[in-house]
Enzyme design. Structure first.
Site, PDB file in Angstrom:
ATOM      1  N   SER A 391      34.318  -3.515  22.708  1.00 33.45           N
ATOM      2  CA  SER A 391      33.805  -4.675  21.991  1.00 33.45           C
ATOM      3  C   SER A 391      32.294  -4.520  21.776  1.00 33.45           C
ATOM      4  O   SER A 391      31.862  -3.548  21.164  1.00 33.45           O
ATOM      5  CB  SER A 391      34.143  -5.955  22.760  1.00 33.45           C
ATOM      6  OG  SER A 391      33.957  -7.090  21.959  1.00 33.45           O
ATOM      7  N   ASP A 479      44.386  -7.413  17.485  1.00 36.57           N
ATOM      8  CA  ASP A 479      43.041  -7.895  17.798  1.00 36.57           C
ATOM      9  C   ASP A 479      42.539  -8.800  16.669  1.00 36.57           C
ATOM     10  O   ASP A 479      42.403  -8.372  15.526  1.00 36.57           O
ATOM     11  CB  ASP A 479      42.099  -6.707  17.984  1.00 36.57           C
ATOM     12  CG  ASP A 479      40.755  -7.097  18.554  1.00 36.57           C
ATOM     13  OD1 ASP A 479      40.419  -8.295  18.558  1.00 36.57           O
ATOM     14  OD2 ASP A 479      40.021  -6.187  18.992  1.00 36.57           O
ATOM     15  N   HIS A 511      42.714  -7.711  21.706  1.00 35.50           N
ATOM     16  CA  HIS A 511      41.332  -7.299  21.987  1.00 35.50           C
ATOM     17  C   HIS A 511      41.155  -6.750  23.400  1.00 35.50           C
ATOM     18  O   HIS A 511      40.389  -5.810  23.615  1.00 35.50           O
ATOM     19  CB  HIS A 511      40.397  -8.487  21.768  1.00 35.50           C
ATOM     20  CG  HIS A 511      38.943  -8.125  21.794  1.00 35.50           C
ATOM     21  ND1 HIS A 511      38.378  -7.228  20.907  1.00 35.50           N
ATOM     22  CD2 HIS A 511      37.931  -8.520  22.606  1.00 35.50           C
ATOM     23  CE1 HIS A 511      37.085  -7.101  21.168  1.00 35.50           C
ATOM     24  NE2 HIS A 511      36.797  -7.871  22.196  1.00 35.50           N
TER      25      HIS A 511
END
Length: 538
Positions: A391, A479, A511
């Protein structure tokens, strides 16, 4: 009875709450009569909010809940504690409702005192980041007055209380005297347990001291406190203790319910870093940051390779708790550096503010500075430095391999942010992208060419042409926070330039890449990727 949409409406789009909450649109409050089995839907909820976190009001006369705004459309809720919301109380007939909090800031975790006279809850401030320092607010149900028990801490004193960063209060957090509550919260790079006196606002540590493990509050029953305690080389274990009388809380005696012996072959410590003066933030100078360094137990003259990992968020934090992947890498002979760059939670609100508008620069420089300090101060193999990030940690990692070409031997990234401009239209939380880049956000605004140009300038895609590091990319097809098109954009850019790259696609994950099979496959592939980069035997 199953209700089907009428003809012509089967394919109407319904807004949902995004990452990990797809197909969740408009929740309702229901009351279950456990004797008759009847379930009734509570009416009278304002149409512009979605109810959640419901608890019984005093004497079961109504329901207190958090109402989150869902107009004009829903922003992603998972991992985002900043969503505009208010506390409400509705009677069981649905004819009357009362808005308890102002509705200006985010609120969550309402908890009713045992004497049913006070309601404690977490309340956000003016900072619009997805996570931040929060105030602890108290609503007097008799006087119908709200007060602040613990305020937001902007710049904590050295070794002082840094503020409340809890994602949620424990379900049971009140002492039996209805005058004290217990909270666990991040304090720099560890999580501590505190007792708060609601009358005086006094915050007393129950776990601070030479033991740098992290503590998580699980339950409080008749002043018996149940906690989980762990550290980077010690898996979680349960401890219990009775809360002493007010004023004597630090005399608490903890009893372990199992063995809490550290594992052999893993040592660790917290490192503090002070940025070079040229990297200081002019608005928020004198800020420090930290890292957690795990060291493998091995021969005295051995130089282990170093695995570097910045956390995601960016307003998240690594704490000194048990973390499986770093521990396993350490047992495999790697040193591991977990970096809590400026902007991490647990270091005061000013640290979080300092990163706004400076992503891609301040956070990247902090991580590189921490790595260089560790290589100078510890016995490490400076020629074999590896990188992991997911991320926003992937965002930082992509910047690092582009801004410092050749420094990192290999890079493994999970659902990375690669291009802020293209992310803006595909994420469930565009506000997060705008705010972190230094802009205000409103749902009715459209991005201008200058805004898009700024977003692109802060993105790692602008540096990828300089990268030479082999990259392993792992993407979750479901995601909604960082759309897999971000990782595909990185994959194509690397492949077109002849840089070694491998892409793993997980069709049933999102995610977090947290399905059991996914987690196992992710770790195995990262370990193989690093071994290949270091010419280690497979």
């Amino acid at each position: 009875m199953i209700l089907f949409p009428p003809q012509g409406c089967q394919f109407v789009y319904w807004d949902d709450w995004g990452e990990a909450l797809t197909n969740k649109s408009t929740p309702v409050l229901c009351v279950l009569n456990i004797w008759s089995g009847n379930v009734s839907v509570l009416h009278g909820i304002p149409e512009h909010i979605s109810p959640g976190e419901a608890i019984w009001a005093p004497e079961d006369a109504g329901i207190i809940f958090v109402g989150r705004w869902h107009v004009p459309w829903r922003l992603g809720l998972k991992y985002c504690t900043n969503r505009k919301s208010a506390l409400y109380c509705v009677d069981l007939t649905g004819n009357e409702y009362l808005e308890i909090s102002s509705g200006i800031n985010s609120v969550r975790s309402p908890r009713l005192s045992p004497d049913q006279h006070h309601l404690i809850f977490l309340e956000g401030g003016s900072v619009k980041t997805h996570h931040q320092c929060y105030g602890l607010s108290l609503y007097n149900l008799d006087k119908k007055v709200t007060s602040t028990v613990v305020g937001i801490v902007d710049y904590p004193a050295i070794d002082g209380f840094t503020g409340v960063y809890s994602s949620a209060l424990a379900r049971k957090c009140w002492a039996t005297d209805s005058q004290r509550i217990l909270i666990d919260t991040t304090q720099r790079s560890r999580k501590d347990l505190f007792v708060v006196n609601i009358a005086t606002g006094t915050v007393t540590p129950l776990t601070a001291g030479p033991d740098t493990a992290s503590w998580t509050l699980l339950d409080v029953c008749q002043d018996l406190i149940v906690v989980s305690c762990s550290s980077p080389n010690c898996p979680p274990n349960l401890k219990v203790g009775f809360l002493p009388a007010a004023g004597h809380e630090q005399e608490i005696i903890w009893m372990a319910l199992g063995e809490d012996k550290p594992l052999n072959g893993i040592e660790w410590k917290i490192l503090t870093f002070t940025p070079h003066f040229e990297h200081e933030n002019p608005k928020f100078n004198s800020l420090q940051f930290e890292g957690i360094l795990l060291l493998p137990g091995q021969e005295q003259n051995a130089k282990p390779p170093l695995v570097v990992s910045p956390h995601g968020g960016p307003n998240s934090v690594f704490i000194t708790c048990w973390m499986l992947m770093p521990a396993v890498f350490c047992r495999l002979g790697y040193s591991v550096l977990l970096v809590n760059y400026r902007g991490s939670c647990g270091f005061g609100q000013d640290s979080i503010r300092s990163l706004l508008g400076n992503i891609g620069s301040q956070d990247v420089k902090d991580v590189q500075f921490a790595v260089e300090c560790v290589l100078k101060g510890e016995v490490m193999d400076s020629e074999n430095v590896l990188l992991i990030g997911g991320s926003h940690g992937g965002f930082i990692g992509c910047h690092l391999i582009g801004q410092y070409p050749g420094f990192y031997k290999a890079f493994a990234t999970r659902n990375p942010v690669i291009n802020l401009a293209s992310k803006l239209g595909t994420t469930d939380s565009p506000d997060h992208t705008m705010v972190q880049a230094g802009f205000d956000y409103a749902q009715d605004q459209l991005p201008t060419p200058s805004v898009l140009a700024t977003l692109l300038s802060k993105s790692p895609i602008t540096y990828i042409s300089q990268a030479t590091t082999p990259v392993l990319i792992m993407l979750g097809e479901k995601d909604k926070r960082v759309h897999p098109s971000q990782g595909l954009e990185l994959h194509r850019a690397l492949k077109a330039r002849g840089i070694p790259v491998r892409l793993l696609w997980y069709p049933d994950d999102n995610h977090s890449l947290s399905n059991v099979d996914t987690e196992a496959d992710v770790f195995m592939n990262i370990a193989v990727w690093f071994n290949f980069a270091l010419n280690r035997p497979q």
